[in-house]
Design an enzyme around this catalytic site. Sequence first.
Site, PDB file in Angstrom:
ATOM      1  N   PRO A  10      41.724   7.893 -37.403  1.00  0.00           N
ATOM      2  CA  PRO A  10      40.595   7.496 -36.922  1.00  0.00           C
ATOM      3  C   PRO A  10      40.228   8.318 -35.704  1.00  0.00           C
ATOM      4  O   PRO A  10      40.916   8.935 -34.768  1.00  0.00           O
ATOM      5  CB  PRO A  10      40.950   6.123 -36.226  1.00  0.00           C
ATOM      6  CG  PRO A  10      42.227   5.996 -36.144  1.00  0.00           C
ATOM      7  CD  PRO A  10      42.939   6.956 -37.245  1.00  0.00           C
ATOM      8  N   ASN A  11      38.636   8.808 -35.833  1.00  0.00           N
ATOM      9  CA  ASN A  11      37.919   9.499 -34.684  1.00  0.00           C
ATOM     10  C   ASN A  11      38.045  10.843 -34.673  1.00  0.00           C
ATOM     11  O   ASN A  11      37.472  11.681 -33.906  1.00  0.00           O
ATOM     12  CB  ASN A  11      38.325   8.892 -33.220  1.00  0.00           C
ATOM     13  CG  ASN A  11      37.813   7.512 -33.029  1.00  0.00           C
ATOM     14  OD1 ASN A  11      36.783   7.395 -33.552  1.00  0.00           O
ATOM     15  ND2 ASN A  11      38.554   6.632 -32.840  1.00  0.00           N
ATOM     16  N   ARG A  18      33.153  15.593 -28.931  1.00  0.00           N
ATOM     17  CA  ARG A  18      33.352  14.645 -27.993  1.00  0.00           C
ATOM     18  C   ARG A  18      34.688  14.869 -26.916  1.00  0.00           C
ATOM     19  O   ARG A  18      35.523  15.585 -27.624  1.00  0.00           O
ATOM     20  CB  ARG A  18      33.614  13.274 -28.370  1.00  0.00           C
ATOM     21  CG  ARG A  18      32.246  12.763 -29.248  1.00  0.00           C
ATOM     22  CD  ARG A  18      31.399  11.904 -28.439  1.00  0.00           C
ATOM     23  NE  ARG A  18      30.272  11.129 -29.117  1.00  0.00           N
ATOM     24  CZ  ARG A  18      29.478  11.661 -29.686  1.00  0.00           C
ATOM     25  NH1 ARG A  18      29.215  13.057 -29.643  1.00  0.00           N
ATOM     26  NH2 ARG A  18      28.624  10.953 -30.399  1.00  0.00           N
ATOM     27  N   TYR A  23      40.437  16.994 -26.515  1.00  0.00           N
ATOM     28  CA  TYR A  23      40.725  17.398 -27.615  1.00  0.00           C
ATOM     29  C   TYR A  23      40.108  18.735 -27.990  1.00  0.00           C
ATOM     30  O   TYR A  23      40.393  19.075 -29.093  1.00  0.00           O
ATOM     31  CB  TYR A  23      39.924  16.440 -28.583  1.00  0.00           C
ATOM     32  CG  TYR A  23      40.886  15.162 -28.293  1.00  0.00           C
ATOM     33  CD1 TYR A  23      42.186  15.025 -28.486  1.00  0.00           C
ATOM     34  CD2 TYR A  23      40.096  13.916 -27.803  1.00  0.00           C
ATOM     35  CE1 TYR A  23      42.750  13.610 -28.230  1.00  0.00           C
ATOM     36  CE2 TYR A  23      40.762  12.867 -27.503  1.00  0.00           C
ATOM     37  CZ  TYR A  23      41.759  12.779 -27.948  1.00  0.00           C
ATOM     38  OH  TYR A  23      42.728  11.432 -27.325  1.00  0.00           O
ATOM     39  N   ASN A  75      48.143  13.575 -38.274  1.00  0.00           N
ATOM     40  CA  ASN A  75      47.986  13.074 -37.036  1.00  0.00           C
ATOM     41  C   ASN A  75      47.283  11.817 -37.213  1.00  0.00           C
ATOM     42  O   ASN A  75      46.091  11.484 -37.630  1.00  0.00           O
ATOM     43  CB  ASN A  75      46.817  14.027 -36.304  1.00  0.00           C
ATOM     44  CG  ASN A  75      46.527  13.620 -34.850  1.00  0.00           C
ATOM     45  OD1 ASN A  75      46.889  12.637 -34.449  1.00  0.00           O
ATOM     46  ND2 ASN A  75      45.821  14.500 -34.052  1.00  0.00           N
ATOM     47  N   ALA A  78      45.092   7.060 -33.132  1.00  0.00           N
ATOM     48  CA  ALA A  78      45.584   5.784 -32.480  1.00  0.00           C
ATOM     49  C   ALA A  78      46.391   5.118 -33.335  1.00  0.00           C
ATOM     50  O   ALA A  78      47.215   4.262 -32.519  1.00  0.00           O
ATOM     51  CB  ALA A  78      44.405   5.363 -31.918  1.00  0.00           C
ATOM     52  N   GLU A  99      54.606  15.161 -37.935  1.00  0.00           N
ATOM     53  CA  GLU A  99      53.604  14.517 -36.914  1.00  0.00           C
ATOM     54  C   GLU A  99      53.151  15.402 -36.017  1.00  0.00           C
ATOM     55  O   GLU A  99      53.803  16.106 -35.240  1.00  0.00           O
ATOM     56  CB  GLU A  99      54.553  13.286 -36.398  1.00  0.00           C
ATOM     57  CG  GLU A  99      53.513  12.589 -35.314  1.00  0.00           C
ATOM     58  CD  GLU A  99      54.343  11.478 -34.673  1.00  0.00           C
ATOM     59  OE1 GLU A  99      55.350  11.296 -34.806  1.00  0.00           O
ATOM     60  OE2 GLU A  99      53.595  10.797 -33.638  1.00  0.00           O
ATOM     61  N   HIS A 101      50.159  15.940 -32.928  1.00  0.00           N
ATOM     62  CA  HIS A 101      49.214  15.502 -31.868  1.00  0.00           C
ATOM     63  C   HIS A 101      48.452  16.713 -31.267  1.00  0.00           C
ATOM     64  O   HIS A 101      49.309  17.664 -30.877  1.00  0.00           O
ATOM     65  CB  HIS A 101      49.573  14.548 -30.986  1.00  0.00           C
ATOM     66  CG  HIS A 101      50.449  13.384 -31.478  1.00  0.00           C
ATOM     67  ND1 HIS A 101      49.460  12.238 -31.785  1.00  0.00           N
ATOM     68  CD2 HIS A 101      51.651  12.877 -31.709  1.00  0.00           C
ATOM     69  CE1 HIS A 101      50.454  11.563 -32.835  1.00  0.00           C
ATOM     70  NE2 HIS A 101      51.532  11.964 -32.657  1.00  0.00           N
ATOM     71  N   ARG A 108      50.212  11.110 -20.905  1.00  0.00           N
ATOM     72  CA  ARG A 108      48.840  10.189 -21.070  1.00  0.00           C
ATOM     73  C   ARG A 108      49.451   8.874 -20.645  1.00  0.00           C
ATOM     74  O   ARG A 108      50.456   8.600 -20.087  1.00  0.00           O
ATOM     75  CB  ARG A 108      48.183  10.506 -22.196  1.00  0.00           C
ATOM     76  CG  ARG A 108      47.774  11.977 -22.566  1.00  0.00           C
ATOM     77  CD  ARG A 108      46.713  11.948 -23.522  1.00  0.00           C
ATOM     78  NE  ARG A 108      45.643  11.307 -23.676  1.00  0.00           N
ATOM     79  CZ  ARG A 108      44.829  11.249 -24.551  1.00  0.00           C
ATOM     80  NH1 ARG A 108      45.086  11.884 -25.700  1.00  0.00           N
ATOM     81  NH2 ARG A 108      43.764  10.624 -24.607  1.00  0.00           N
TER      82      ARG A 108
HETATM   83  O1  CA2 Z   1      46.527  13.882 -29.301  1.00  0.00           O
HETATM   84  C1  CA2 Z   1      46.235  13.462 -30.292  1.00  0.00           C
HETATM   85  O2  CA2 Z   1      46.214  14.276 -31.350  1.00  0.00           O
HETATM   86  C2  CA2 Z   1      46.168  12.068 -30.563  1.00  0.00           C
HETATM   87  O3  CA2 Z   1      46.641  11.644 -31.743  1.00  0.00           O
HETATM   88  C3  CA2 Z   1      44.782  11.773 -30.642  1.00  0.00           C
HETATM   89  C4  CA2 Z   1      44.457  10.248 -30.691  1.00  0.00           C
HETATM   90  C5  CA2 Z   1      45.214   9.320 -29.685  1.00  0.00           C
HETATM   91  O4  CA2 Z   1      44.978   8.010 -29.721  1.00  0.00           O
HETATM   92  C6  CA2 Z   1      46.466   9.549 -29.567  1.00  0.00           C
HETATM   93  O5  CA2 Z   1      47.132   8.951 -28.354  1.00  0.00           O
HETATM   94  C7  CA2 Z   1      46.730  11.256 -29.562  1.00  0.00           C
HETATM   95  C8  CA2 Z   1      42.865   9.949 -30.663  1.00  0.00           C
HETATM   96  C9  CA2 Z   1      42.014  10.672 -31.467  1.00  0.00           C
HETATM   97  C10 CA2 Z   1      40.643  10.759 -30.981  1.00  0.00           C
HETATM   98  O6  CA2 Z   1      40.036  11.677 -31.525  1.00  0.00           O
HETATM   99  C11 CA2 Z   1      38.587  12.161 -30.885  1.00  0.00           C
HETATM  100  C12 CA2 Z   1      38.326  13.416 -31.126  1.00  0.00           C
HETATM  101  C13 CA2 Z   1      37.252  13.874 -30.430  1.00  0.00           C
HETATM  102  C14 CA2 Z   1      36.597  13.168 -29.517  1.00  0.00           C
HETATM  103  C15 CA2 Z   1      37.072  11.813 -29.399  1.00  0.00           C
HETATM  104  C16 CA2 Z   1      38.217  11.265 -29.901  1.00  0.00           C
END
Ligand code: CA2
Length: 152
Positions: A10-11, A18, A23, A75, A78, A99, A101, A108
């Site tokens: 997700p996201n 964003r 990121y 990846n 969340a 895996e 990230h 964090r």
């Molecule tokens: O660091 C990572 O790759 C994470 O898997 C990213 C997740 C976060 O919940 C993990 O703790 C670490 C969140 C992905 C959100 O992706 C976005 C991408 C661009 C803008 C906003 C959110």
Amino acid sequence: MSDVLLMNGPNLNLLGQREPEIYGQTSLEEIEVMLQEMAQGAGLQLETFQSNHEGQLIDRLHSAAQTGTRLVICNPGAYTHTSIALRDAFLAVEIPLIEVHISNPHERESFRHHSYFSDIASGVISGFGVMSYQLAMAAAISFLDDSAQTSE
Ligand code: CA2
């Protein structure tokens, strides 16, 4: 049959649009192109999939198992910290998992310190930004090369 499935949760479709301070500025599509080039150079077939829905990620993993996918780079977003269902799917399909990230969850918030995947993954790469994906693909290429040699 594809050799490697790159799966993003997700996201991650928002990459490059964003929160660039966390990121980065590279889009998911750009990452997918980079990894396709690496896969092509190694003579491997790569498929990519992103979903914001837990069940769709699980369904995609089931179909990867049915078509003989040899390794998954994932990846889970969340879902890393919440999804026993996706963990169970990885355990059920028995496809080796790397895996990935972008950020380093351990520097964090504390709720990001536990992953439901790290103890069942072949390896974990985090904290290197977009390069985390490239390192994961390099590891996948080496892993698949080693497993081909040991089965000869
Ligand atoms: O660091 C990572 O790759 C994470 O898997 C990213 C997740 C976060 O919940 C993990 O703790 C670490 C969140 C992905 C959100 O992706 C976005 C991408 C661009 C803008 C906003 C959110």
